[in-house]
Design a protein around this motif. Sequence first.
Motif, PDB file in Angstrom:
ATOM      1  N   THR A  42      46.901  37.701  41.503  1.00 38.92           N
ATOM      2  CA  THR A  42      46.312  36.445  41.050  1.00 38.92           C
ATOM      3  C   THR A  42      45.173  36.027  41.974  1.00 38.92           C
ATOM      4  OG1 THR A  42      48.453  35.774  40.180  1.00 38.92           O
ATOM      5  CG2 THR A  42      46.806  34.041  40.477  1.00 38.92           C
ATOM      6  N   THR A  43      45.416  36.070  43.273  1.00 40.11           N
ATOM      7  CA  THR A  43      44.398  35.692  44.252  1.00 40.11           C
ATOM      8  C   THR A  43      43.204  36.633  44.173  1.00 40.11           C
ATOM      9  OG1 THR A  43      46.148  34.849  45.692  1.00 40.11           O
ATOM     10  CG2 THR A  43      44.002  35.244  46.706  1.00 40.11           C
ATOM     11  N   ARG A  44      43.467  37.926  44.020  1.00 37.55           N
ATOM     12  CA  ARG A  44      42.371  38.900  43.923  1.00 37.55           C
ATOM     13  C   ARG A  44      41.488  38.611  42.714  1.00 37.55           C
ATOM     14  NH1 ARG A  44      46.364  42.678  45.422  1.00 37.55           N
ATOM     15  NH2 ARG A  44      46.473  43.623  43.356  1.00 37.55           N
ATOM     16  N   MET A  45      42.090  38.360  41.580  1.00 35.57           N
ATOM     17  CA  MET A  45      41.306  38.122  40.364  1.00 35.57           C
ATOM     18  C   MET A  45      40.495  36.836  40.482  1.00 35.57           C
ATOM     19  SD  MET A  45      41.775  40.813  38.567  1.00 35.57           S
ATOM     20  CE  MET A  45      42.137  41.787  40.042  1.00 35.57           C
ATOM     21  N   LYS A  46      41.069  35.810  41.087  1.00 37.13           N
ATOM     22  CA  LYS A  46      40.335  34.551  41.266  1.00 37.13           C
ATOM     23  C   LYS A  46      39.138  34.748  42.207  1.00 37.13           C
ATOM     24  CE  LYS A  46      44.146  31.457  40.201  1.00 37.13           C
ATOM     25  NZ  LYS A  46      43.650  30.480  39.270  1.00 37.13           N
ATOM     26  N   GLN A  47      39.325  35.556  43.242  1.00 32.78           N
ATOM     27  CA  GLN A  47      38.211  35.822  44.156  1.00 32.78           C
ATOM     28  C   GLN A  47      37.118  36.636  43.454  1.00 32.78           C
ATOM     29  OE1 GLN A  47      38.103  34.375  47.119  1.00 32.78           O
ATOM     30  NE2 GLN A  47      36.046  35.149  47.507  1.00 32.78           N
ATOM     31  N   LEU A  48      37.522  37.541  42.580  1.00 32.36           N
ATOM     32  CA  LEU A  48      36.540  38.303  41.799  1.00 32.36           C
ATOM     33  C   LEU A  48      35.775  37.389  40.839  1.00 32.36           C
ATOM     34  CD1 LEU A  48      38.621  41.523  41.133  1.00 32.36           C
ATOM     35  CD2 LEU A  48      36.488  41.395  42.455  1.00 32.36           C
ATOM     36  N   GLU A  49      36.435  36.343  40.345  1.00 34.85           N
ATOM     37  CA  GLU A  49      35.749  35.355  39.508  1.00 34.85           C
ATOM     38  C   GLU A  49      34.662  34.643  40.308  1.00 34.85           C
ATOM     39  OE1 GLU A  49      37.928  32.829  36.620  1.00 34.85           O
ATOM     40  OE2 GLU A  49      39.725  33.842  37.400  1.00 34.85           O
ATOM     41  N   VAL A  50      34.963  34.322  41.562  1.00 29.01           N
ATOM     42  CA  VAL A  50      33.964  33.687  42.427  1.00 29.01           C
ATOM     43  C   VAL A  50      32.775  34.626  42.604  1.00 29.01           C
ATOM     44  CG1 VAL A  50      33.520  32.839  44.768  1.00 29.01           C
ATOM     45  CG2 VAL A  50      35.642  32.224  43.603  1.00 29.01           C
ATOM     46  N   ASN A  51      33.045  35.893  42.850  1.00 27.61           N
ATOM     47  CA  ASN A  51      31.958  36.862  42.989  1.00 27.61           C
ATOM     48  C   ASN A  51      31.108  36.918  41.721  1.00 27.61           C
ATOM     49  OD1 ASN A  51      32.239  37.760  45.611  1.00 27.61           O
ATOM     50  ND2 ASN A  51      32.422  39.898  45.044  1.00 27.61           N
ATOM     51  N   TRP A 109      29.293  47.494  36.661  1.00 23.45           N
ATOM     52  CA  TRP A 109      29.921  48.805  36.624  1.00 23.45           C
ATOM     53  C   TRP A 109      31.152  48.712  35.737  1.00 23.45           C
ATOM     54  CZ3 TRP A 109      29.044  53.510  36.495  1.00 23.45           C
ATOM     55  CH2 TRP A 109      29.946  54.496  36.902  1.00 23.45           C
ATOM     56  N   GLN A 110      31.382  49.746  34.992  1.00 23.33           N
ATOM     57  CA  GLN A 110      32.411  49.752  33.951  1.00 23.33           C
ATOM     58  C   GLN A 110      33.763  49.228  34.424  1.00 23.33           C
ATOM     59  OE1 GLN A 110      31.770  53.797  32.913  1.00 23.33           O
ATOM     60  NE2 GLN A 110      33.091  54.608  34.504  1.00 23.33           N
ATOM     61  N   PHE A 111      34.273  48.276  33.691  1.00 21.54           N
ATOM     62  CA  PHE A 111      35.574  47.637  33.871  1.00 21.54           C
ATOM     63  C   PHE A 111      35.672  46.732  35.102  1.00 21.54           C
ATOM     64  CE2 PHE A 111      36.596  51.604  31.486  1.00 21.54           C
ATOM     65  CZ  PHE A 111      36.837  50.988  30.266  1.00 21.54           C
ATOM     66  N   GLY A 112      34.552  46.473  35.766  1.00 23.86           N
ATOM     67  CA  GLY A 112      34.565  45.490  36.850  1.00 23.86           C
ATOM     68  C   GLY A 112      34.988  44.124  36.341  1.00 23.86           C
ATOM     69  N   GLU A 113      34.697  43.860  35.061  1.00 29.57           N
ATOM     70  CA  GLU A 113      35.051  42.578  34.451  1.00 29.57           C
ATOM     71  C   GLU A 113      36.548  42.427  34.222  1.00 29.57           C
ATOM     72  OE1 GLU A 113      34.581  45.386  30.973  1.00 29.57           O
ATOM     73  OE2 GLU A 113      33.652  45.142  32.938  1.00 29.57           O
ATOM     74  N   MET A 114      37.318  43.469  34.497  1.00 29.34           N
ATOM     75  CA  MET A 114      38.778  43.390  34.363  1.00 29.34           C
ATOM     76  C   MET A 114      39.471  43.612  35.707  1.00 29.34           C
ATOM     77  SD  MET A 114      39.599  45.158  30.677  1.00 29.34           S
ATOM     78  CE  MET A 114      38.964  46.786  31.006  1.00 29.34           C
ATOM     79  N   GLY A 115      38.697  43.663  36.778  1.00 26.09           N
ATOM     80  CA  GLY A 115      39.297  43.883  38.090  1.00 26.09           C
ATOM     81  C   GLY A 115      39.849  45.290  38.243  1.00 26.09           C
ATOM     82  N   TYR A 116      39.079  46.268  37.770  1.00 26.11           N
ATOM     83  CA  TYR A 116      39.525  47.664  37.833  1.00 26.11           C
ATOM     84  C   TYR A 116      39.809  48.033  39.289  1.00 26.11           C
ATOM     85  CZ  TYR A 116      39.708  52.598  36.474  1.00 26.11           C
ATOM     86  OH  TYR A 116      40.113  53.891  36.224  1.00 26.11           O
TER      87      TYR A 116
END
Length: 198
Positions: free
Chosen positions: A113-122, A136-143
């Motif tokens: 959960t924390t990782r995905m939220k930080q990726l949203e900030v990025n 880059w492919q699937f970066g939008e899903m936290g690959y």
Amino acid sequence: SASNYDASRVAILKGYYNYIMSVNNDAVVILEHFCEEKEERELVQAGMKVWRNCNGTYRSAVMGAQGDFGGMWTGSSTVPFGGYVGFMESHDEERMAYKQSQWGNGTLKTDLTTRMKQLEVNAAFTFTVPGPKMIWQFGEMGYDISIDENGRTGRKPLHWEYLDNQYRKALHDTYAKLLKLRNDHPELFIGSATLSWK
């Protein structure tokens, strides 16, 4: 010396570009070009775009470290605006989400959960900065599969089920909303955009 200005290389690339445009005038030509700015400027002036790697800046942020976000701007004093295409990750770097799970600070290493939220900030930092971007492919899903899975250039597993996870889906939706903002209001993302308060 391969990165030194080379007029023959410029002429070859311009020839390729002109042919591509004769077939499809809507095509976008993006070069992973590692040459001096004079050469990149000439290619951009001809209509092409060149990569601008911002991985280091975004990697620091996504890992929970303090970073220098001055590198997010992909402009130049001599290359026309829009000629540089910024990106967070590509086929050359380890995935942001994978790095978080291996070396992230605090709960970034252990909590999805924390990782995905930080990726949203990025994503917010990336897409609100003017200029073209690459995803880059699937970066939008936290690959979060390592670049070395099945060998550096080997086939990587697809994980469409990531979208069944509410936090990965939220990341995906953040990308979609930010891209919609850019598409709906292109005037905010041009080189001459300014902010005025009324």
